[in-house]
Design a protein around this motif. Structure first.
Motif, PDB file in Angstrom:
ATOM      1  N   TYR A   1       0.810  -1.086  -0.076  1.00 10.06           N
ATOM      2  CA  TYR A   1      -0.065   0.162  -0.013  1.00 10.06           C
ATOM      3  C   TYR A   1       0.967   1.161   0.148  1.00 10.06           C
ATOM      4  CZ  TYR A   1      -3.553   3.433   1.554  1.00 10.06           C
ATOM      5  OH  TYR A   1      -4.202   4.530   1.615  1.00 10.06           O
ATOM      6  N   MET A   2       1.791   1.246   0.729  1.00 11.71           N
ATOM      7  CA  MET A   2       3.000   2.203   0.633  1.00 11.71           C
ATOM      8  C   MET A   2       3.517   2.641  -0.641  1.00 11.71           C
ATOM      9  SD  MET A   2       4.751   2.041   4.432  1.00 11.71           S
ATOM     10  CE  MET A   2       5.634   3.564   4.300  1.00 11.71           C
ATOM     11  N   GLU A   3       3.705   1.332  -1.502  1.00  9.71           N
ATOM     12  CA  GLU A   3       4.413   1.614  -2.803  1.00  9.71           C
ATOM     13  C   GLU A   3       3.347   2.283  -3.565  1.00  9.71           C
ATOM     14  OE1 GLU A   3       5.408  -1.996  -3.914  1.00  9.71           O
ATOM     15  OE2 GLU A   3       7.147  -2.225  -2.536  1.00  9.71           O
ATOM     16  N   GLU A   4       2.033   1.945  -3.487  1.00  8.67           N
ATOM     17  CA  GLU A   4       0.930   2.524  -4.252  1.00  8.67           C
ATOM     18  C   GLU A   4       0.822   3.957  -3.890  1.00  8.67           C
ATOM     19  OE1 GLU A   4      -2.655   0.254  -3.633  1.00  8.67           O
ATOM     20  OE2 GLU A   4      -2.015  -1.400  -4.213  1.00  8.67           O
ATOM     21  N   LEU A   5       1.052   4.326  -2.435  1.00  7.27           N
ATOM     22  CA  LEU A   5       0.943   5.800  -2.274  1.00  7.27           C
ATOM     23  C   LEU A   5       2.049   6.697  -2.760  1.00  7.27           C
ATOM     24  CD1 LEU A   5      -0.310   5.579   1.432  1.00  7.27           C
ATOM     25  CD2 LEU A   5      -1.583   6.233  -0.688  1.00  7.27           C
TER      26      LEU A   5
ATOM     27  N   VAL B   1       1.685   9.748  -4.931  1.00  8.84           N
ATOM     28  CA  VAL B   1       2.243  11.059  -4.601  1.00  8.84           C
ATOM     29  C   VAL B   1       3.138  11.477  -5.803  1.00  8.84           C
ATOM     30  CG1 VAL B   1       4.082  12.335  -2.831  1.00  8.84           C
ATOM     31  CG2 VAL B   1       2.207  10.664  -2.122  1.00  8.84           C
ATOM     32  N   LEU B   2       3.973  10.662  -6.612  1.00  9.29           N
ATOM     33  CA  LEU B   2       4.648  11.115  -7.715  1.00  9.29           C
ATOM     34  C   LEU B   2       4.025  11.476  -8.705  1.00  9.29           C
ATOM     35  CD1 LEU B   2       7.575   8.689  -7.374  1.00  9.29           C
ATOM     36  CD2 LEU B   2       7.927  11.050  -6.771  1.00  9.29           C
TER      37      LEU B   2
ATOM     38  N   LEU C   1      -2.545  13.095   0.235  1.00  2.14           N
ATOM     39  CA  LEU C   1      -2.127  13.479   1.457  1.00  2.14           C
ATOM     40  C   LEU C   1      -2.748  12.753   2.667  1.00  2.14           C
ATOM     41  CD1 LEU C   1       0.342  15.095   3.077  1.00  2.14           C
ATOM     42  CD2 LEU C   1      -1.345  17.010   2.834  1.00  2.14           C
ATOM     43  N   THR C   2      -3.976  12.807   2.674  1.00  2.00           N
ATOM     44  CA  THR C   2      -4.983  12.415   3.768  1.00  2.00           C
ATOM     45  C   THR C   2      -4.793  10.874   3.801  1.00  2.00           C
ATOM     46  OG1 THR C   2      -6.771  14.213   3.059  1.00  2.00           O
ATOM     47  CG2 THR C   2      -7.295  12.089   4.474  1.00  2.00           C
ATOM     48  N   GLU C   3      -4.363  10.142   2.683  1.00  4.39           N
ATOM     49  CA  GLU C   3      -4.240   8.672   2.816  1.00  4.39           C
ATOM     50  C   GLU C   3      -3.090   8.584   3.339  1.00  4.39           C
ATOM     51  OE1 GLU C   3      -4.883   6.685  -0.910  1.00  4.39           O
ATOM     52  OE2 GLU C   3      -6.279   8.027  -1.467  1.00  4.39           O
ATOM     53  N   VAL C   4      -1.993   9.375   3.186  1.00  2.00           N
ATOM     54  CA  VAL C   4      -0.684   9.202   3.766  1.00  2.00           C
ATOM     55  C   VAL C   4      -0.561   9.329   5.174  1.00  2.00           C
ATOM     56  CG1 VAL C   4       1.892  10.033   3.744  1.00  2.00           C
ATOM     57  CG2 VAL C   4       0.520   9.784   1.544  1.00  2.00           C
ATOM     58  N   LEU C   5      -1.423  10.346   5.659  1.00  2.00           N
ATOM     59  CA  LEU C   5      -1.442  10.712   7.097  1.00  2.00           C
ATOM     60  C   LEU C   5      -2.242   9.693   7.677  1.00  2.00           C
ATOM     61  CD1 LEU C   5      -2.228  14.659   6.930  1.00  2.00           C
ATOM     62  CD2 LEU C   5       0.016  13.441   7.351  1.00  2.00           C
ATOM     63  N   ASP C   6      -3.197   9.193   7.275  1.00  4.03           N
ATOM     64  CA  ASP C   6      -3.987   8.051   7.788  1.00  4.03           C
ATOM     65  C   ASP C   6      -3.424   6.661   8.179  1.00  4.03           C
ATOM     66  OD1 ASP C   6      -6.398   9.470   7.874  1.00  4.03           O
ATOM     67  OD2 ASP C   6      -7.368   8.826   6.100  1.00  4.03           O
ATOM     68  N   LEU C   7      -2.245   6.534   6.958  1.00  2.00           N
ATOM     69  CA  LEU C   7      -1.380   5.417   7.083  1.00  2.00           C
ATOM     70  C   LEU C   7      -0.607   5.824   8.139  1.00  2.00           C
ATOM     71  CD1 LEU C   7      -0.446   2.763   6.257  1.00  2.00           C
ATOM     72  CD2 LEU C   7       0.994   4.164   4.566  1.00  2.00           C
TER      73      LEU C   7
ATOM     74  N   ARG D   1       7.232   3.346   9.522  1.00  6.50           N
ATOM     75  CA  ARG D   1       6.884   4.901   9.957  1.00  6.50           C
ATOM     76  C   ARG D   1       7.932   5.650   9.395  1.00  6.50           C
ATOM     77  NH1 ARG D   1       7.107   5.544  16.019  1.00  6.50           N
ATOM     78  NH2 ARG D   1       6.258   7.413  15.427  1.00  6.50           N
ATOM     79  N   GLU D   2       9.030   5.376   9.359  1.00  9.61           N
ATOM     80  CA  GLU D   2      10.279   6.127   8.698  1.00  9.61           C
ATOM     81  C   GLU D   2       9.889   6.486   6.993  1.00  9.61           C
ATOM     82  OE1 GLU D   2      14.039   4.684   9.164  1.00  9.61           O
ATOM     83  OE2 GLU D   2      14.142   4.965  11.180  1.00  9.61           O
ATOM     84  N   MET D   3       9.315   5.382   6.489  1.00  9.09           N
ATOM     85  CA  MET D   3       8.852   5.380   4.987  1.00  9.09           C
ATOM     86  C   MET D   3       7.497   6.444   5.068  1.00  9.09           C
ATOM     87  SD  MET D   3       9.427   1.477   3.630  1.00  9.09           S
ATOM     88  CE  MET D   3       9.008   2.112   2.111  1.00  9.09           C
ATOM     89  N   SER D   4       6.980   6.315   5.831  1.00  9.70           N
ATOM     90  CA  SER D   4       5.633   6.917   5.973  1.00  9.70           C
ATOM     91  C   SER D   4       6.052   8.509   6.078  1.00  9.70           C
ATOM     92  CB  SER D   4       4.608   6.521   6.761  1.00  9.70           C
ATOM     93  OG  SER D   4       4.816   6.646   8.290  1.00  9.70           O
ATOM     94  N   SER D   5       6.650   8.801   6.868  1.00 10.72           N
ATOM     95  CA  SER D   5       7.181  10.261   7.035  1.00 10.72           C
ATOM     96  C   SER D   5       8.061  10.767   5.831  1.00 10.72           C
ATOM     97  CB  SER D   5       8.276  10.317   8.583  1.00 10.72           C
ATOM     98  OG  SER D   5       7.717  10.075   9.312  1.00 10.72           O
ATOM     99  N   SER D   6       8.700   9.646   5.221  1.00  8.51           N
ATOM    100  CA  SER D   6       9.383  10.161   3.793  1.00  8.51           C
ATOM    101  C   SER D   6       8.250  10.473   2.677  1.00  8.51           C
ATOM    102  CB  SER D   6      10.473   9.237   3.427  1.00  8.51           C
ATOM    103  OG  SER D   6      11.334   8.775   4.477  1.00  8.51           O
TER     104      SER D   6
END
Length: 376
Positions: free
Chosen positions: A201-205, A209-210, A218-224, A279-284
Motif C-alpha cells: 500500500y505504501m508503494e501505491e501511495l 504522490v509522484l 496526503l490524507t491517505e498518507v496521514l491516515d496510514l 513509520r520512517e517510510m511514511s514520514s518520507s
C-alpha cells in the motif's frame, strides 16, 4: 468508516468503566452471541466439535480428564455464561473484566498454580478501508487445557487447528503450555502478511504522490501514519509479553519450552523493526509529497515567468505608443517633429507588429538556450 466504528467502540469502553465496581461484567449490546468449540486430543486421539450450549461444553470437557483440551469461546453476549465460566475455571472477576473490555494491551499474568492469563491481539489489514483491524484474544492455561476467548467469530488460528487435526509435528505430545506458545506463534506469524500488505500500500501511495499529489493523497498518507502508530502500540507490548514469558521460572515454563518462546520473541523484535521502518517510510512520503507539490509549483511559476517575460516588453511598447501625443497643434497647425512622427508613416503598424514578433522569437530563443524548456 472502520475508524469511526473503532472510536465509538473505544468510547463505549471508557464510558462503562467510569464508577463501576471492579470486576463487574458489563456486556455490550453489540456483543455477539457466544459460540462454543472444543478440541480434545492426545497422541492417539482427536475429537473436534461445535457445541450448542456452555453446559454441553463443560460436560464434554469433564468426560475426558486424561486428554488435553482446547476450549474456544467466541462472543461475549451472555453474562450468565461468563459468570459461570469464572466459577468453573476458578478465574478472577478482574481477569474476565479484562477479557470482555477488549481493548487491552498485550500482557501476561501468572495466577494459581502454574497458570497463565495472556492477552494478545490478532491483526488483519482491511483493503477496503485501508486500515488495521485488531481483535483481542484472551488465553488461559491449565493443567490439561487451554482456554481462548474472543469477541469475534473469525480468527487466524485455522492453521493451528489443522495441525492438530492431522497430528502434524509434536503439538499433540507436548504439554498445554506448548499449546499456548503455538497460539501466540500463529498470531505473530499473521503480523508479517499484514506488514507486507502495508508495504504494498505504501508503494501505491508513493506512485500516487509522484504522479498526482492531491490533498486526498496526503490524507491517505496521514491516515496510514496513524495506523502505523496504532501498530506500534501493539507490537511493542507483544515483545514485552514474550520477554515476560522468558523470565518466568522453570516450574511455569520449562527450559525445554523457553527455546520456542525465545523464537517468538525474535519474531516480535523483527516486527518492531519492520514497524519502525514503515513509520520512517511514511514520514518520507509526507516529505516526498511536499517536495513534489513544491516542484510542481516551481514548474507553474516557471511557465508564468516565461509568459510574463514575453509580454512585459510588448506591454511597454503598446503602452508607449498608446500615450496619444499630438503630432500637430490643431489650432495653429504647427507640427511637433519629436511627437511620435512614426505614427503617421504609411507602414508603421505592420512594422511595429513585425518588431514585436521578432522580439518574441528572440526571447523564446534566449529561454531555450538557457534550458528553461528542457523540464517541460
Amino acid at each position: 468508516m472502520a475508524k469511526i466504528k473503532f472510536q465509538r467502540k473505544r468510547n463505549k469502553i471508557l464510558e462503562r468503566k467510569a464508577g463501576i465496581k471492579p470486576g463487574s461484567l458489563v456486556i455490550s449490546a453489540e456483543a455477539y452471541k457466544p459460540r462454543f468449540f472444543l478440541i480434545s486430543f492426545s497422541e492417539t486421539h482427536f475429537e473436534e466439535s461445535e457445541l450448542n450450549s456452555y453446559q454441553e461444553l463443560i460436560k464434554r470437557f469433564k468426560e475426558k480428564p486424561n486428554a488435553r483440551h482446547w476450549i474456544d469461546i467466541r462472543g461475549y453476549g451472555d453474562q450468565n455464561m461468563l459468570e459461570q465460566f469464572i466459577l468453573d475455571f476458578t478465574l478472577h472477576p478482574l481477569q474476565m473484566e479484562d477479557v470482555i473490555n477488549d481493548y487491552q494491551r498485550p500482557k501476561v499474568e501468572e495466577f494459581g498454580e502454574n497458570r497463565l492469563f495472556i492477552i494478545t491481539r490478532m491483526l488483519r489489514w482491511s483493503p477496503e478501508f485501508k486500515s488495521l483491524v485488531d481483535v483481542q484474544l484472551s488465553i488461559f492455561t491449565g493443567a490439561n487445557y487451554i482456554l481462548t476467548l474472543q469477541s469475534d467469530y473469525g480468527d487466524c488460528l485455522d492453521p493451528l487447528r489443522e495441525r492438530i487435526r492431522i497430528g502434524k509435528g509434536v503439538i499433540r505430545t507436548r504439554p498445554t503450555m506448548y499449546m499456548a506458545y503455538a497460539v501466540l506463534d500463529v498470531v505473530l506469524d499473521y503480523y508479517f502478511p499484514v506488514m507486507a500488505e502495508i508495504g504494498h500500500y505504501m508503494e501505491e501511495l508513493e506512485q500516487k504522490v509522484l504522479r498526482q499529489p492531491s490533498k486526498s493523497t496526503l490524507t491517505e498518507v496521514l491516515d496510514l501514519k496513524s495506523e502505523l502508530v496504532k501498530l506500534r502500540r501493539i507490537t511493542w507490548p507483544e515483545r514485552d509479553l514474550m520477554n515476560e514469558l522468558l523470565r518466568m521460572d522453570d516450574a511455569t515454563i520449562p527450559d525445554s519450552l523457553k527455546v520456542y518462546f525465545r523464537d517468538a520473541y525474535d519474531h516480535a523484535v523483527q516486527l518492531i523493526d519492520l514497524v519502525e521502518n514503515h513509520r520512517e517510510m511514511s514520514s518520507s512520503l509526507v516529505e516526498l509529497y511536499m517536495s513534489t507539490v513544491s516542484n510542481r509549483m516551481n514548474e507553474i511559476m516557471k511557465v508564468l515567468t516565461i509568459i510574463s517575460s514575453i509580454f512585459i516588453p510588448l506591454s511597454f511598447i503598446v503602452g508607449l505608443y498608446g500615450m496619444n501625443f499630438a503630432h500637430e497643434d490643431p489650432e495653429t497647425g504647427r507640427v511637433f517633429r519629436y511627437s511620435m512622427p512614426e505614427l503617421y508613416e504609411p507602414y508603421s503598424y505592420p512594422i511595429l507588429l513585425g518588431l514585436m514578433g521578432i522580439l518574441i522569437l528572440f526571447q523564446l530563443y534566449f529561454f531555450y538556450k538557457k534550458g528553461w524548456f528542457r523540464s517541460f
